[in-house]
Every structure is written in structure tokens, then in C-alpha cells.
Motif scaffolding. Sequence first.
Motif, PDB file in Angstrom:
ATOM      1  N   MET A  63      -4.396  -1.632  35.485  1.00  0.00           N
ATOM      2  CA  MET A  63      -5.720  -2.159  35.835  1.00  0.00           C
ATOM      3  C   MET A  63      -5.573  -3.622  36.205  1.00  0.00           C
ATOM      4  N   GLN A  64      -6.569  -4.167  36.884  1.00  0.00           N
ATOM      5  CA  GLN A  64      -6.646  -5.602  37.140  1.00  0.00           C
ATOM      6  C   GLN A  64      -7.859  -6.148  36.404  1.00  0.00           C
ATOM      7  N   VAL A  65      -7.717  -7.388  35.898  1.00  0.00           N
ATOM      8  CA  VAL A  65      -8.802  -8.050  35.169  1.00  0.00           C
ATOM      9  C   VAL A  65      -9.259  -9.268  35.950  1.00  0.00           C
ATOM     10  N   ASP A  66     -10.207 -10.023  35.388  1.00  0.00           N
ATOM     11  CA  ASP A  66     -10.742 -11.207  36.050  1.00  0.00           C
ATOM     12  C   ASP A  66      -9.607 -12.134  36.495  1.00  0.00           C
ATOM     13  N   PRO A  67      -9.723 -12.703  37.657  1.00  0.00           N
ATOM     14  CA  PRO A  67     -10.880 -12.745  38.544  1.00  0.00           C
ATOM     15  C   PRO A  67     -10.886 -11.642  39.613  1.00  0.00           C
ATOM     16  N   ALA A  68     -10.061 -10.610  39.453  1.00  0.00           N
ATOM     17  CA  ALA A  68      -9.963  -9.585  40.501  1.00  0.00           C
ATOM     18  C   ALA A  68     -10.012  -8.158  39.956  1.00  0.00           C
ATOM     19  N   PRO A  69     -11.029  -7.832  39.133  1.00  0.00           N
ATOM     20  CA  PRO A  69     -11.100  -6.452  38.652  1.00  0.00           C
ATOM     21  C   PRO A  69     -11.337  -5.509  39.829  1.00  0.00           C
ATOM     22  N   GLU A  70     -10.729  -4.334  39.763  1.00  0.00           N
ATOM     23  CA  GLU A  70     -10.840  -3.447  40.909  1.00  0.00           C
ATOM     24  C   GLU A  70     -11.381  -2.074  40.536  1.00  0.00           C
ATOM     25  N   ALA A  71     -12.189  -1.550  41.426  1.00  0.00           N
ATOM     26  CA  ALA A  71     -12.600  -0.151  41.380  1.00  0.00           C
ATOM     27  C   ALA A  71     -11.641   0.598  42.300  1.00  0.00           C
ATOM     28  N   LYS A  72     -11.453   1.904  42.025  1.00  0.00           N
ATOM     29  CA  LYS A  72     -10.559   2.714  42.848  1.00  0.00           C
ATOM     30  C   LYS A  72     -11.228   4.049  43.148  1.00  0.00           C
ATOM     31  N   LEU A  73     -10.930   4.579  44.301  1.00  0.00           N
ATOM     32  CA  LEU A  73     -11.243   5.956  44.629  1.00  0.00           C
ATOM     33  C   LEU A  73      -9.896   6.607  44.907  1.00  0.00           C
ATOM     34  N   PRO A 114     -13.983   2.991  37.795  1.00  0.00           N
ATOM     35  CA  PRO A 114     -14.686   1.704  37.803  1.00  0.00           C
ATOM     36  C   PRO A 114     -13.753   0.549  37.427  1.00  0.00           C
ATOM     37  N   PRO A 115     -14.181  -0.684  37.673  1.00  0.00           N
ATOM     38  CA  PRO A 115     -13.421  -1.831  37.194  1.00  0.00           C
ATOM     39  C   PRO A 115     -13.249  -1.779  35.670  1.00  0.00           C
ATOM     40  N   TYR A 116     -12.162  -2.320  35.202  1.00  0.00           N
ATOM     41  CA  TYR A 116     -11.826  -2.420  33.770  1.00  0.00           C
ATOM     42  C   TYR A 116     -11.480  -1.066  33.149  1.00  0.00           C
ATOM     43  N   GLY A 141      -0.782 -11.621  38.526  1.00  0.00           N
ATOM     44  CA  GLY A 141      -1.297 -12.340  37.367  1.00  0.00           C
ATOM     45  C   GLY A 141      -2.520 -11.702  36.742  1.00  0.00           C
ATOM     46  N   THR A 142      -3.145 -10.756  37.443  1.00  0.00           N
ATOM     47  CA  THR A 142      -4.331 -10.096  36.877  1.00  0.00           C
ATOM     48  C   THR A 142      -4.029  -8.678  36.399  1.00  0.00           C
ATOM     49  N   GLU A 143      -2.820  -8.186  36.656  1.00  0.00           N
ATOM     50  CA  GLU A 143      -2.497  -6.811  36.270  1.00  0.00           C
ATOM     51  C   GLU A 143      -2.251  -6.719  34.760  1.00  0.00           C
ATOM     52  N   ARG A 144      -2.802  -5.670  34.189  1.00  0.00           N
ATOM     53  CA  ARG A 144      -2.581  -5.332  32.782  1.00  0.00           C
ATOM     54  C   ARG A 144      -2.204  -3.861  32.732  1.00  0.00           C
ATOM     55  N   ALA A 175      -1.513  -0.959  19.051  1.00  0.00           N
ATOM     56  CA  ALA A 175      -1.279  -1.372  17.663  1.00  0.00           C
ATOM     57  C   ALA A 175      -0.439  -2.632  17.559  1.00  0.00           C
ATOM     58  N   ASP A 176       0.337  -2.898  18.607  1.00  0.00           N
ATOM     59  CA  ASP A 176       1.204  -4.089  18.622  1.00  0.00           C
ATOM     60  C   ASP A 176       0.573  -5.253  19.381  1.00  0.00           C
ATOM     61  N   GLY A 177      -0.714  -5.111  19.719  1.00  0.00           N
ATOM     62  CA  GLY A 177      -1.447  -6.216  20.330  1.00  0.00           C
ATOM     63  C   GLY A 177      -1.471  -6.231  21.840  1.00  0.00           C
ATOM     64  N   ALA A 178      -1.469  -5.079  22.478  1.00  0.00           N
ATOM     65  CA  ALA A 178      -1.541  -5.027  23.935  1.00  0.00           C
ATOM     66  C   ALA A 178      -2.675  -5.908  24.443  1.00  0.00           C
ATOM     67  N   VAL A 179      -2.399  -6.709  25.470  1.00  0.00           N
ATOM     68  CA  VAL A 179      -3.394  -7.590  26.058  1.00  0.00           C
ATOM     69  C   VAL A 179      -3.971  -6.881  27.279  1.00  0.00           C
ATOM     70  N   VAL A 180      -5.239  -6.488  27.170  1.00  0.00           N
ATOM     71  CA  VAL A 180      -5.848  -5.707  28.248  1.00  0.00           C
ATOM     72  C   VAL A 180      -7.163  -6.320  28.740  1.00  0.00           C
TER      73      VAL A 180
END
Length: 181
Positions: A63-73, A114-116, A141-144, A175-180
Motif C-alpha cells: 500500500m501507499q500512505v500519505d502524501p500519496a495514498p492510492e486506490a486501485k482497480l 480503496p486507499p489505505y 518513500g510512501t510504500e508500506r 506483532a513486531d511493530g510493522a509500520v503501516v
Amino acid sequence: MKITPTHIEGVAIVDLEPRADDRGFFARTFCREEFEEAGLVPAVEQCNLSFNHVKGTLRGMHMQVDPAPEAKLVRCTAGAVQDIIVDMRPGSPTRLQHVAVELTADNRRALYVPPYFAHGYLTLTDGAEVFYQVSQAYTPGTERGLRYDDPDLALPWAVDVTVVSDKDKSWTLLADGAVVE
């Protein structure tokens, strides 16, 4: 086209409504106006195609997060895939819940992501090809990502994963603190 909401708000399955005659059929696969009327973000900034050699290839969960969250089809244009998305929206009542859909060249179904939402798919056939329309360009830099085999998600993959990238194997577990976010 027919847009059907799922049990998670904002996620939809998009089916074709073919107009057939003796030549075959014609169907609309995307309409900005219909997407907007259904409350979906029209996903048309960039288009991507991925081809996968063998059954059991996994791509995701991205997924991508701010500032470029993306929706996909997402649509499978050759072979078959199992597509799974996970709700990662902060504060969502369905956070960490998933939707799983089989997308095939034969059913011509698409999944609106949807985004996120973390997105991934597993090929169910050799030679599977997937076409994506996305609402944002790839933004470094926005990919998680999430681990496809994270026990806290318990995603119901339909076949054994036999091919996965080092990057997709290396995402941190929740459980190990994934940053999403």
C-alpha cells in the motif's frame, strides 16, 4: 458495469454487464461518473501490468500512505489469481479485516481497493497476468507492506505460496511493530 459493495465499507467488486451479439460482446470496464456515484475514487493516474510465470507466485501485501495514498482497480487478464486486501485505515471499525476474491480471465471480475488497504494476490495458474489502474503514481518513500503470512492476519491463501520476492518476505510482522501508517 455492476458495482457491488462488500462487507467492508469502501471496497467493491466490479462485474461487467456485457452487451453480446454474434461477434462476441462489448462491456464498459470503467466509468468515472459511475465510480464517483458509488463513492469510489476513480483510479486512473497510472496503469500497471504484471505477468507471473508460475502458479503459487505471491505479490503483496502493498500500500501507499500519505502524501500519496492510492486506490486501485485490479483485474486478471490471463489465468487466475486470488486477490486479498486488508483494511489498514486508522480508526476503521474493520481495521485488519480482509476481503478475498478470485479474479480470473474467465469471470472478468475486478476488485476496487480503496486507499489505505494493503493489497496482494496469489496466482492460481501458470501465466497469470494482472492489470491495475491506480489513482496515484508510485511514490518512493510512501510504500508500506504487511507479511502475507502474518499470523495476526491469518489470510486464507487458496494454494501454497511457492514464489515470493525477498522484499515481500521481509515486511515486519504486526506483532513486531510493522509500520503501516
